[in-house]
Design a protein around this motif. Structure first.
Motif, PDB file in Angstrom:
ATOM      1  N   VAL A   1     -45.144  -0.326  17.157  1.00 19.89           N
ATOM      2  CA  VAL A   1     -45.607  -0.663  18.686  1.00 19.89           C
ATOM      3  C   VAL A   1     -44.841  -1.889  19.080  1.00 19.89           C
ATOM      4  O   VAL A   1     -45.229  -1.514  20.755  1.00 19.89           O
ATOM      5  CB  VAL A   1     -47.297  -0.985  18.251  1.00 19.89           C
ATOM      6  N   ILE A   2     -44.503  -2.867  18.492  1.00 17.66           N
ATOM      7  CA  ILE A   2     -44.308  -3.896  19.496  1.00 17.66           C
ATOM      8  C   ILE A   2     -43.139  -3.367  20.579  1.00 17.66           C
ATOM      9  O   ILE A   2     -42.532  -4.441  21.129  1.00 17.66           O
ATOM     10  CB  ILE A   2     -44.496  -5.400  18.217  1.00 17.66           C
ATOM     11  N   ASN A   3     -42.257  -2.480  19.240  1.00 20.12           N
ATOM     12  CA  ASN A   3     -41.378  -2.612  20.201  1.00 20.12           C
ATOM     13  C   ASN A   3     -40.788  -1.288  21.066  1.00 20.12           C
ATOM     14  O   ASN A   3     -40.398  -1.037  22.383  1.00 20.12           O
ATOM     15  CB  ASN A   3     -40.026  -1.890  19.593  1.00 20.12           C
ATOM     16  N   ASP A   4     -42.128  -0.122  20.790  1.00 29.24           N
ATOM     17  CA  ASP A   4     -42.687   1.420  21.874  1.00 29.24           C
ATOM     18  C   ASP A   4     -43.912   1.315  21.877  1.00 29.24           C
ATOM     19  O   ASP A   4     -44.398   2.268  21.218  1.00 29.24           O
ATOM     20  CB  ASP A   4     -41.110   2.435  20.858  1.00 29.24           C
ATOM     21  N   PRO A   5     -44.631   0.816  22.216  1.00 30.41           N
ATOM     22  CA  PRO A   5     -46.081   1.149  22.153  1.00 30.41           C
ATOM     23  C   PRO A   5     -46.598   2.225  22.594  1.00 30.41           C
ATOM     24  O   PRO A   5     -47.012   2.547  21.847  1.00 30.41           O
ATOM     25  CB  PRO A   5     -46.453  -0.608  22.975  1.00 30.41           C
ATOM     26  N   HIS A   6     -45.890   2.763  23.544  1.00 29.11           N
ATOM     27  CA  HIS A   6     -46.292   4.623  24.475  1.00 29.11           C
ATOM     28  C   HIS A   6     -45.112   5.406  23.343  1.00 29.11           C
ATOM     29  O   HIS A   6     -44.590   6.115  23.779  1.00 29.11           O
ATOM     30  CB  HIS A   6     -46.515   4.301  25.447  1.00 29.11           C
TER      31      HIS A   6
ATOM     32  N   VAL B   1     -53.797   1.164  14.726  1.00 26.94           N
ATOM     33  CA  VAL B   1     -53.049   1.741  15.126  1.00 26.94           C
ATOM     34  C   VAL B   1     -53.299   1.002  16.200  1.00 26.94           C
ATOM     35  O   VAL B   1     -52.173   0.730  17.387  1.00 26.94           O
ATOM     36  CB  VAL B   1     -52.153   2.539  15.082  1.00 26.94           C
ATOM     37  N   MET B   2     -54.389   1.730  17.441  1.00 24.40           N
ATOM     38  CA  MET B   2     -54.846   2.138  18.182  1.00 24.40           C
ATOM     39  C   MET B   2     -55.397   0.522  19.022  1.00 24.40           C
ATOM     40  O   MET B   2     -54.848   0.533  19.990  1.00 24.40           O
ATOM     41  CB  MET B   2     -55.871   3.068  18.522  1.00 24.40           C
ATOM     42  N   LEU B   3     -55.711   0.014  17.992  1.00 28.53           N
ATOM     43  CA  LEU B   3     -56.038  -1.984  18.405  1.00 28.53           C
ATOM     44  C   LEU B   3     -54.808  -2.322  18.552  1.00 28.53           C
ATOM     45  O   LEU B   3     -55.150  -2.960  20.113  1.00 28.53           O
ATOM     46  CB  LEU B   3     -56.366  -1.868  17.542  1.00 28.53           C
ATOM     47  N   MET B   4     -53.912  -1.946  18.785  1.00 28.34           N
ATOM     48  CA  MET B   4     -52.314  -2.607  18.548  1.00 28.34           C
ATOM     49  C   MET B   4     -51.600  -2.567  19.647  1.00 28.34           C
ATOM     50  O   MET B   4     -50.726  -3.166  20.167  1.00 28.34           O
ATOM     51  CB  MET B   4     -51.360  -2.736  17.296  1.00 28.34           C
ATOM     52  N   ARG B   5     -52.258  -0.889  20.590  1.00 30.56           N
ATOM     53  CA  ARG B   5     -51.357  -0.309  21.565  1.00 30.56           C
ATOM     54  C   ARG B   5     -52.461  -0.219  22.504  1.00 30.56           C
ATOM     55  O   ARG B   5     -52.081  -0.811  23.849  1.00 30.56           O
ATOM     56  CB  ARG B   5     -51.637   1.125  21.499  1.00 30.56           C
ATOM     57  N   ILE B   6     -53.618  -1.071  22.812  1.00 29.31           N
ATOM     58  CA  ILE B   6     -54.991  -1.513  23.900  1.00 29.31           C
ATOM     59  C   ILE B   6     -53.595  -2.162  24.879  1.00 29.31           C
ATOM     60  O   ILE B   6     -53.911  -2.115  25.562  1.00 29.31           O
ATOM     61  CB  ILE B   6     -56.021  -0.930  23.197  1.00 29.31           C
TER      62      ILE B   6
ATOM     63  N   PRO C   1     -54.180   4.958  28.419  1.00 32.72           N
ATOM     64  CA  PRO C   1     -54.733   5.719  28.974  1.00 32.72           C
ATOM     65  C   PRO C   1     -56.021   6.592  28.295  1.00 32.72           C
ATOM     66  O   PRO C   1     -56.072   6.615  27.499  1.00 32.72           O
ATOM     67  CB  PRO C   1     -53.723   6.882  29.215  1.00 32.72           C
ATOM     68  N   TRP C   2     -57.098   6.418  28.979  1.00 31.14           N
ATOM     69  CA  TRP C   2     -58.535   6.144  28.706  1.00 31.14           C
ATOM     70  C   TRP C   2     -58.198   7.488  28.076  1.00 31.14           C
ATOM     71  O   TRP C   2     -59.058   7.860  26.926  1.00 31.14           O
ATOM     72  CB  TRP C   2     -59.269   6.171  30.159  1.00 31.14           C
TER      73      TRP C   2
ATOM     74  N   ALA D   1     -59.990   8.834  24.007  1.00 33.97           N
ATOM     75  CA  ALA D   1     -61.260   9.507  23.982  1.00 33.97           C
ATOM     76  C   ALA D   1     -60.461  10.366  22.722  1.00 33.97           C
ATOM     77  O   ALA D   1     -61.474  10.559  21.605  1.00 33.97           O
ATOM     78  CB  ALA D   1     -61.507  10.360  25.334  1.00 33.97           C
ATOM     79  N   ILE D   2     -59.450  10.937  23.051  1.00 28.18           N
ATOM     80  CA  ILE D   2     -59.066  11.852  22.211  1.00 28.18           C
ATOM     81  C   ILE D   2     -59.389  11.258  20.355  1.00 28.18           C
ATOM     82  O   ILE D   2     -59.847  11.527  19.918  1.00 28.18           O
ATOM     83  CB  ILE D   2     -57.746  12.345  22.338  1.00 28.18           C
ATOM     84  N   SER D   3     -58.818   9.993  20.475  1.00 27.21           N
ATOM     85  CA  SER D   3     -58.096   9.171  19.127  1.00 27.21           C
ATOM     86  C   SER D   3     -59.736   8.908  19.000  1.00 27.21           C
ATOM     87  O   SER D   3     -60.417   9.105  17.050  1.00 27.21           O
ATOM     88  CB  SER D   3     -57.560   7.499  19.506  1.00 27.21           C
TER      89      SER D   3
END
Length: 438
Positions: free
Chosen positions: A358-363, A380-385, A390-391, A395-397
């Protein structure tokens, strides 16, 4: 009052009245602050100076090392080139010196590169070896340039030092290390969720095993449904855990502030610098701090906090269902070990992906996929937010997380319903699969 509410109340009261719970609730912050203060005290202590003997037959490097005495307080280099090398080796054996750096006399610098010896009783640190090699390499390089009749000053002046000035497309100035700060924020929340799951998920499992071993559950099951009992245990234990975390936070922060205010203890490593350097550092820090505060203020703080609560609830309930099912399937904690590894592995995988991907490529594809997978998404999602997500992905997660939670609760309840009354037999994975069909 509903049956589940009564079970939640019973579990909560049973946990908070437990002597070990009360002792650890108030003792843990004291231990934490005590360890932090002890580490701060150790870091403030002056390290013992290590004596390094130099026997330089070439005469090229001894002054370079002796000059380091004014820059490095950890090592003291002594010019003992006039003393016999064998006598110095005997001194190393008697531990009069930490190490002996022996530099022989050679016909060329090229021969010297592989003939220098560092003699010591104990293996020297990698940092010291790298430092010594750097001093020798710099001197040899400078000497080689002079022998080639090249202007070393001109070469040094010609070296370019490039500093990238970061800015956004909008024209605003940016700062270095912002990604590291974002991953630290997300990682802290993710790590908190993981520790809560492991600590209090195990507590749910132990509670089920204890009641099953004492045959209390046979009486309870006659009045409530297994699903109600399982959910009551999960929610009641989580409320007790939240109360404990809140008390830890309040006591820990209070003790830290008290130690800092009344005893002058700095919680964290300290360093000795001159007042002039301190003033310059404070001015630079003040300017950088304003930029960091501005950048942090622009982070999606509301999304981070709301997502933390949502993923905290979803992640804990999901994994606690697994723990409750395992507790119902076994008779003691020893038998539960074979089932715990599949639960721990997704949590460890989440931390690995978070800090190394995530730190190198969060998207990137890996980060996005694992932020959707329910077993890894709470971390993982908390580290990306903090990087901006995108909302619709959130929502999907969240939808997948809670859908999986309800599905796991349904499966866990079936295992719980059968296993809660099974005694004297170690269940296998094959038997657990059969229980799902009952």
């Amino acid at each position: 009052m509903s049956i589940i509410s009564l079970i939640i109340k019973r579990e909560f009261i049973a946990k908070v009245r437990n002597k070990s719970f009360v002792v650890m609730t108030f003792l843990s912050p004291l231990l934490f602050v005590g360890i932090a203060g002890f580490v701060a005290y150790l870091s403030s202590m002056k390290a013992e100076t290590k004596r390094i003997a130099i026997h330089d037959e070439s005469g090229l490097f001894v002054n370079e090392f002796v000059a380091q005495n004014n820059k490095d307080s950890e090592y003291k280099y002594l010019d003992l080139s006039a003393i016999d090398i064998q006598a110095l080796k005997d001194s190393i054996t008697k531990e009069d010196f930490e190490a002996l750096l022996y530099i022989p006399k050679t016909t060329s610098n090229k021969d010297l590169e592989n003939k220098i010896q560092l003699i010591s009783n104990n293996s020297p640190s990698i940092i010291f070896i790298e430092k010594a090699q750097g001093i020798i390499a710099d001197k040899l390089t400078k000497n080689n340039l002079e022998m080639a009749h090249l202007d070393t000053l001109a070469i040094k002046t010609a070296k370019a030092e490039v500093v990238l000035n970061l800015s956004k497309a909008s024209g605003e100035e940016s700062i270095k290390g912002l990604n590291e700060i974002k991953i630290a924020i997300g990682g802290a929340f993710g790590y908190l969720i993981m520790m809560f799951i492991i600590i209090y998920g195990n507590m749910v499992m132990r509670s089920v095993i204890e009641e099953k071993t004492n045959r209390i559950v046979e009486i309870i099951i006659s009045s409530v449904k297994p699903f109600q009992l399982m959910m009551g245990k999960i929610i009641g234990t989580s409320l007790a855990g939240l109360l404990q975390f809140l008390i830890w936070t309040v006591i820990g922060l209070s003790l830290m502030f008290a130690a800092s205010a009344f005893f002058g203890v700095n919680i964290g490593p300290t360093s000795r610098v001159s007042p002039e350097m301190m003033n310059v550092a404070q001015q630079e820090f003040a300017g950088a701090a304003q930029m960091y505060i501005k950048e942090l203020w622009n982070l999606p703080i509301a999304s981070i906090l709301i997502s933390f609560v949502v993923y905290f609830i979803g992640g804990y309930f999901l994994y606690s269902s697994f723990y409750a099912a395992i507790g119902a399937a076994v008779d003691n904690q020893t038998d539960s070990q074979q089932f715990l590894l599949p639960i721990i592995m997704p949590l460890m995988l989440s931390v690995y992906i978070g800090f190394f991907t995530v730190i190198n490529d969060p998207h990137g594809t890996i980060a996005v996929v694992f932020s959707m997978v329910p077993l890894t998404s709470p971390i993982v999602m908390l580290m990306r937010i903090p990087f901006g997500v995108p909302w619709w992905q959130i929502a999907i997660s969240v939808s997948l997380l809670f859908a999986t939670f309800f599905g796991v609760v349904w499966f866990a309840a079936k295992i719980y319903r059968v296993g809660i009354l099974m005694y004297g037999k170690k269940p296998s994975w094959k038997e657990l699969y059969k229980w799902l069909k009952y």
